[in-house]
Scaffold this motif. Structure first.
Motif, PDB file in Angstrom:
ATOM      1  N   LEU A  29     159.495 154.246  91.746  1.00 35.01           N
ATOM      2  CA  LEU A  29     160.112 155.208  92.549  1.00 35.01           C
ATOM      3  C   LEU A  29     159.620 154.848  93.901  1.00 35.01           C
ATOM      4  N   HIS A  30     160.148 155.482  94.794  1.00 36.04           N
ATOM      5  CA  HIS A  30     159.884 155.039  96.350  1.00 36.04           C
ATOM      6  C   HIS A  30     158.554 155.560  96.649  1.00 36.04           C
ATOM      7  N   ARG A  31     158.180 156.583  96.187  1.00 37.80           N
ATOM      8  CA  ARG A  31     156.844 157.241  96.731  1.00 37.80           C
ATOM      9  C   ARG A  31     155.867 156.930  95.367  1.00 37.80           C
ATOM     10  N   ALA A  32     156.367 156.586  94.370  1.00 40.05           N
ATOM     11  CA  ALA A  32     155.551 156.525  93.140  1.00 40.05           C
ATOM     12  C   ALA A  32     155.874 155.168  92.386  1.00 40.05           C
ATOM     13  N   PRO A  33     155.302 154.037  93.100  1.00 39.27           N
ATOM     14  CA  PRO A  33     156.219 152.768  92.531  1.00 39.27           C
ATOM     15  C   PRO A  33     155.709 152.290  90.955  1.00 39.27           C
ATOM     16  N   GLY A  34     154.616 152.744  90.648  1.00 36.77           N
ATOM     17  CA  GLY A  34     154.287 152.812  89.112  1.00 36.77           C
ATOM     18  C   GLY A  34     153.999 150.991  88.915  1.00 36.77           C
ATOM     19  N   PRO A  35     153.910 150.711  87.581  1.00 33.41           N
ATOM     20  CA  PRO A  35     153.637 149.486  87.145  1.00 33.41           C
ATOM     21  C   PRO A  35     154.488 148.334  87.118  1.00 33.41           C
ATOM     22  N   VAL A  36     155.833 148.751  87.459  1.00 35.32           N
ATOM     23  CA  VAL A  36     156.774 147.837  87.938  1.00 35.32           C
ATOM     24  C   VAL A  36     156.428 147.000  89.200  1.00 35.32           C
ATOM     25  N   ALA A  37     156.456 147.693  90.278  1.00 29.27           N
ATOM     26  CA  ALA A  37     155.970 147.290  91.505  1.00 29.27           C
ATOM     27  C   ALA A  37     154.619 146.734  91.288  1.00 29.27           C
ATOM     28  N   ALA A  38     153.622 147.164  90.906  1.00 29.58           N
ATOM     29  CA  ALA A  38     152.404 146.410  90.668  1.00 29.58           C
ATOM     30  C   ALA A  38     152.433 144.927  89.982  1.00 29.58           C
ATOM     31  N   ALA A  39     153.437 145.028  89.151  1.00 32.76           N
ATOM     32  CA  ALA A  39     153.575 143.525  88.378  1.00 32.76           C
ATOM     33  C   ALA A  39     154.146 142.712  89.307  1.00 32.76           C
ATOM     34  N   LEU A  40     155.350 142.964  90.039  1.00 28.85           N
ATOM     35  CA  LEU A  40     156.277 142.328  90.891  1.00 28.85           C
ATOM     36  C   LEU A  40     155.335 141.650  92.000  1.00 28.85           C
ATOM     37  N   LEU A  66     164.723 139.906  88.305  1.00 29.62           N
ATOM     38  CA  LEU A  66     164.890 138.742  88.312  1.00 29.62           C
ATOM     39  C   LEU A  66     164.751 137.985  89.820  1.00 29.62           C
ATOM     40  N   ARG A  67     165.421 138.399  90.862  1.00 31.25           N
ATOM     41  CA  ARG A  67     165.361 137.935  91.916  1.00 31.25           C
ATOM     42  C   ARG A  67     164.128 138.211  92.662  1.00 31.25           C
ATOM     43  N   ALA A  68     163.350 139.062  92.163  1.00 32.68           N
ATOM     44  CA  ALA A  68     161.985 139.624  92.872  1.00 32.68           C
ATOM     45  C   ALA A  68     160.813 138.816  92.543  1.00 32.68           C
ATOM     46  N   GLY A 123     160.623 132.964  88.244  1.00 34.43           N
ATOM     47  CA  GLY A 123     159.710 131.959  87.697  1.00 34.43           C
ATOM     48  C   GLY A 123     158.795 132.976  86.877  1.00 34.43           C
ATOM     49  N   ARG A 124     158.840 134.232  87.197  1.00 32.77           N
ATOM     50  CA  ARG A 124     157.689 135.177  86.553  1.00 32.77           C
ATOM     51  C   ARG A 124     158.071 136.336  85.502  1.00 32.77           C
ATOM     52  N   VAL A 125     159.677 136.137  85.419  1.00 31.63           N
ATOM     53  CA  VAL A 125     160.189 137.057  84.360  1.00 31.63           C
ATOM     54  C   VAL A 125     160.627 136.180  83.234  1.00 31.63           C
ATOM     55  N   ALA A 126     160.312 136.644  81.913  1.00 30.76           N
ATOM     56  CA  ALA A 126     160.261 135.981  80.669  1.00 30.76           C
ATOM     57  C   ALA A 126     161.059 136.853  79.915  1.00 30.76           C
ATOM     58  N   LEU A 127     162.413 136.409  79.554  1.00 32.14           N
ATOM     59  CA  LEU A 127     163.368 137.168  78.713  1.00 32.14           C
ATOM     60  C   LEU A 127     162.716 136.933  77.478  1.00 32.14           C
ATOM     61  N   ILE A 128     162.987 138.322  76.540  1.00 33.77           N
ATOM     62  CA  ILE A 128     162.316 138.291  75.253  1.00 33.77           C
ATOM     63  C   ILE A 128     163.671 139.105  74.512  1.00 33.77           C
ATOM     64  N   THR A 129     163.502 139.038  73.173  1.00 32.52           N
ATOM     65  CA  THR A 129     164.446 139.588  72.201  1.00 32.52           C
ATOM     66  C   THR A 129     164.064 141.066  72.131  1.00 32.52           C
ATOM     67  N   ASP A 130     162.602 141.425  71.676  1.00 30.55           N
ATOM     68  CA  ASP A 130     162.269 142.650  71.223  1.00 30.55           C
ATOM     69  C   ASP A 130     163.021 142.885  69.897  1.00 30.55           C
ATOM     70  N   ALA A 131     163.229 141.797  69.115  1.00 32.89           N
ATOM     71  CA  ALA A 131     164.326 141.760  68.146  1.00 32.89           C
ATOM     72  C   ALA A 131     163.574 142.678  66.839  1.00 32.89           C
ATOM     73  N   MET A 132     164.527 143.297  66.160  1.00 33.25           N
ATOM     74  CA  MET A 132     163.918 143.879  64.942  1.00 33.25           C
ATOM     75  C   MET A 132     164.770 143.341  63.663  1.00 33.25           C
ATOM     76  N   ALA A 133     164.639 143.971  62.683  1.00 33.90           N
ATOM     77  CA  ALA A 133     165.068 143.453  61.249  1.00 33.90           C
ATOM     78  C   ALA A 133     166.603 143.318  61.209  1.00 33.90           C
TER      79      ALA A 133
END
Length: 401
Positions: free
Chosen positions: A246-257, A282-284, A287-297
């Motif tokens: 969020l613009h006033r509460a950027p949270g962990p996504v902004a911290a990671a970016l 991906l644009r932000a 080289g630091r975004v890893a695509l994963i599946t989080d695949a289940m059974a």
């Protein structure tokens, strides 16, 4: 490619000619040679004759001749690397090492040559048994990179498809029990750093050689930055099961970016994250975004009823949900589908391949030998046609049939 049986000989050479070579360094037309389980040489133009090595006669196939694969202009990429996958083929990590052959076969047929297998939250003794079983599998299958404990140190309010009864704050004894059970094979753990003892757990896992991911968390921007300063280097399935950006509460996504030490996992299945939001991520952080599946059974299977840890899951139209809810319970994704989705959403092929290969390799600290088309790197390769459909796969220098 229905099974993961590998064919080849230890000192053999396999030369790929007329390929469009694609990795994090770019795309070029040329050739690549494998010797044994590693890439020996890469170049442009026509491939030179292989140079024999003492004692191996230059390498040969079963008939005594060097193998040449004419790619006919097809794409040749490094093998895909999935650092967060719970299973496939009807089985999950909790079903035991022997059962997981079915899951590995599904993902390998779709180009994933190296995997980290993920376990969901469970009581500590039960989770320790699962990690010990995954350690057994890692020790006998070189293509399995190790295990990932997604929990149980997660926030109740962001539990997603985790059994709430299993969730708890970490203690030093809990951390030590999981690390010891994994016998050096635990590659990452997901935890909520705001829990009591959370930052201490980050430091304790990191000291034991385990990558720590922030996830399933209520942590705010400042708390996420503190976790990264304590040694966490991953964000589990960005945007999902965490405070929003969020613009006033950027949270962990902004911290990671903003932190170049951090790799952000992304489930690119069109369900977990809207394509527009995924493209922003991906644009932000190139080289630091890893695509994963989080695949289940259910991956590689069909719609129906499944289990994810202690929870019942219903899969409808390929979307996995905790039974009786609208809560996402992993995915039925394979990484080749994620690759095609990334390109369709606007990434270049080089950018998309990077997110499947060098980015996850670097996240695990294995970029010196995995995820690139370079001499000395693992002989893990995927041949793709113009539609980006997997046609052949090699792992550790051997073609998977």
């Amino acid at each position: 490619m229905a099974t993961s049986r590998a064919t080849g000989t230890a000192g053999a050479t396999t030369t790929f000619t007329d390929a469009r070579l694609v990795d994090a360094t770019g795309e070029r037309r040329g050739w690549l040679r494998l010797r044994g389980d590693r890439i020996e040489a890469v170049g442009q133009g026509a491939a030179p004759a292989p140079t024999p090595r003492a004692g191996d006669g230059g390498g040969s196939d079963a008939a005594g001749a060097d193998v040449v694969v004419d790619c006919g202009g097809a794409y040749l990429t490094p093998g895909f690397i999935d650092i967060h996958s719970h299973g496939g083929g009807g089985v999950s990590a909790e079903d035991g090492a022997d059962a997981l052959a079915a899951a590995l076969a599904v993902h390998r047929a779709h180009g994933t040559t190296r995997m980290v297998l993920s376990a969901v939250s469970a009581p500590i003794p039960e989770l320790a048994r699962t990690l010990a079983g995954l350690a057994d599998l890692t020790e006998r299958d070189q293509l399995v990179l190790g295990s990932h404990a997604e929990g149980p140190f997660l926030a109740h309010g962001r539990k997603g498809a985790h059994d709430p009864a299993a969730l708890r704050a970490p203690t030093p004894a809990d951390v030590d029990a999981l690390v010891e059970a994994a016998r050096g094979t635990m590659r990452q753990v997901t935890l909520a750093p705001e829990l009591p003892g959370g930052l201490d757990a980050v430091r304790r896992f990191v000291a034991a050689g385990v990558r720590v991911a922030v996830g399933h968390t209520e942590v705010d921007y400042a708390g996420a930055r503190a976790a990264f300063d304590a040694g966490a280097t991953l964000l589990t399935h960005a945007f999902n099961a965490m405070s929003p950006l969020l613009h006033r509460a950027p949270g962990p996504v902004a911290a990671a970016l903003e932190d170049p030490r951090v790799t952000l996992e992304l489930v690119l299945d069109g369900v977990h994250v809207h394509p527009a939001a995924a493209l922003v991520l991906l644009r932000a952080a190139p080289g630091r975004v890893a695509l994963i599946t989080d695949a289940m059974a259910a991956t590689g299977m069909g719609d129906g009823s499944y289990r994810l840890g202690a929870l019942d899951v219903e899969v409808r139209d390929g979307v996995a949900l905790v039974a009786g809810t609208e809560t996402i319970a992993g995915s039925t994704l394979t990484l080749d589908v994620a690759l095609r989705g990334a390109v369709a959403d606007g990434l270049s092929l080089v950018e998309a391949v990077t997110a499947l290969t060098s980015a996850p390799a670097d996240a695990l600290g294995e970029g010196s030998w995995l995820g690139r088309l370079a001499p000395g790197h693992a002989g893990d390769l995927v041949l793709l046609d113009d539609a980006l459909t997997v046609t052949q796969v090699w792992a550790a220098g051997r073609r998977l049939d």
